[in-house]
Design an enzyme around this catalytic site. Structure first.
Site, PDB file in Angstrom:
ATOM      1  N   ASP A   8      35.887 -18.121   2.429  1.00  0.00           N
ATOM      2  CA  ASP A   8      35.716 -18.019   0.983  1.00  0.00           C
ATOM      3  C   ASP A   8      34.999 -19.277   0.515  1.00  0.00           C
ATOM      4  O   ASP A   8      35.435 -20.394   0.817  1.00  0.00           O
ATOM      5  CB  ASP A   8      37.073 -17.920   0.273  1.00  0.00           C
ATOM      6  N   ASP A 127      40.891  -3.895  -4.377  1.00  0.00           N
ATOM      7  CA  ASP A 127      41.937  -4.908  -4.463  1.00  0.00           C
ATOM      8  C   ASP A 127      43.033  -4.354  -5.359  1.00  0.00           C
ATOM      9  O   ASP A 127      42.748  -3.892  -6.470  1.00  0.00           O
ATOM     10  CB  ASP A 127      41.387  -6.202  -5.061  1.00  0.00           C
TER      11      ASP A 127
END
Length: 238
Positions: A8, A127
């Site tokens: 990330d 998500d």
């Protein structure tokens, strides 16, 4: 089953968040490309890459680091975070990115995602918080069930679905196997588990389902609770 180590990107650095909260960011490397290179040396074929700044800004924000990773490894890269239009998709394809992840836009404009999937290698990021879809970098929860969104993309040309249990992400509390299987069954699309992976037992549980196509490994590697080379050996031999 494929294991996809994750990087990330936040402000040019490799970080991990807990439950998607930007203020929880823990920096693991100032040189993300070196982390990617290490994954490659350990036997990885894929890299799961997220532009966190991009996810919140709605446009690419870590291009230099992404270019560096592309230039220094031969990993296949799937990339998400702030991809909301075809221009951005083309920009990343031109950089040599293998697969692009569309998240929030999949909820707001599924027709756009289907149109892009007909032209480019697209994955949909679903998500969820308690089974409902989270959007805008997980800052908001929608009224749509994750399985309903997954069903929307059945037979659409979408290559994969990456399903993340937000409540588990970055917690090392164990992967949500049932949630992942429910998305795979609803969509009929290759489904990649994300969020909560702690150790080799999680990898074994997912592999045992026979329906999960892949798993994303982040904090478990960075914190040392999962031996990534052991995990690669397990899936190669399984």
């Amino acid at each position: 089953m494929e294991i996809l180590p994750a990087i990330d990107l936040k402000d040019g650095k490799a970080v991990r968040l807990t439950k998607g909260l930007m203020e929880s960011a823990k920096i693991y490397s100032d040189e993300p490309w070196q982390v990617a290179k290490r994954f490659e040396e350990m036997g990885s074929r894929w890299l799961h890459l997220v532009d966190l700044n991009g996810a919140f800004a709605g446009e690419p924000k870590n291009l230099e680091q992404i270019k560096k990773i592309r230039a220094n490894t031969s990993l296949k890269i799937e990339l998400g975070g702030g991809i909301r239009d075809e221009e951005t998709i083309r920009k990343y394809i031109d950089l040599g990115i293998e697969r692009l992840i569309l998240g929030s836009i999949a909820v707001k404009n599924p027709q756009f995602v289907k149109a892009m999937a007909a032209k480019y290698p697209i994955a949909v990021g679903i998500d969820a918080i308690d089974g409902f879809v989270a959007v805008e970098g997980w800052a908001k929860t929608s009224t749509m069930r994750a399985t309903d969104l997954a069903r929307e993309f059945a037979k659409s040309g979408v290559q994969a679905i990456i399903c993340t249990d937000v409540g588990k992400d970055g917690t090392l509390s164990g992967v949500n196997v049932d949630f992942t299987v429910s998305i795979a069954e609803a969509s009929g699309i290759d489904t990649i588990a994300s969020g909560g992976v702690r150790d080799i037992e999680d990898i074994k549980k997912l592999q045992a389902t026979g329906t999960v196509a892949g798993v994303i490994v982040g904090k478990a590697f960075y914190e040392g609770t999962l031996d990534l080379e052991e995990a690669f050996r397990l899936v190669q031999n399984g």
